[in-house]
Design a protein around this motif. Structure first.
Motif: not given
Length: 157
Positions: A47-52, A84-98, A100-104
């Protein structure tokens, strides 16, 4: 000569289509992913947004034959398909990245609030759909992680 080339191309397309369908059946892929376009596989995202944030997403699909929302899939090599909770958090973080910084080329696509965990063991794949955490939960976990690492490094001055 031209007819032979056209027939050869058609045969190649048919073989590829049949091969893809057989793979989908053996993979036991959810139907909504079978009708989706694979956009990313084993790709680094940031992500290039407010949170990297950054990560390496296993797969990102665009649903509805490439006209729908983005759906994330993360593969796990485990005997049991326990989420596992960590699995859902990992996918959720990837979703947030996308988000904040949409795919070209896919800026018009929203990111789904759901994702899939793909559990692979002994040559068998099992998909489990999960609800992703909202942005606030992911950002809170990120801030806690950063604060903890600064404390452990002695940077809490």
């Amino acid at each position: 000569m031209r007819v032979r080339g056209v027939i050869s191309a058609m045969a190649s397309e048919i073989r590829e289509s049949v091969s893809r369908r057989l793979w989908h059946a053996s993979e036991r892929m959810p139907s909504e992913l079978r009708c989706a376009h694979l956009l990313l596989s084993e790709a680094n995202i940031r992500s290039t947004g407010p949170v990297r944030l950054h990560g390496r997403v296993d797969q990102v699909y665009r649903l509805d034959y490439g006209r729908g929302e983005l759906m994330l899939v993360d593969s796990k090599m485990r005997r049991r398909d326990r989420i596992e909770l960590e699995d859902v958090m990992q996918l959720s973080a990837y979703a947030l990245i996308l988000r904040l910084s949409p795919l070209r080329g896919h800026e018009d696509a929203s990111v789904s609030n759901r994702g899939y965990l793909r559990f692979v063991w002994g040559g068998v794949s099992r998909y489990r759909q999960v609800s992703l955490y909202p942005k606030g939960v992911v950002l809170s976990a990120y801030r806690e992680y950063i604060a903890k690492n600064h404390r452990e490094a002695g940077d809490d001055k």
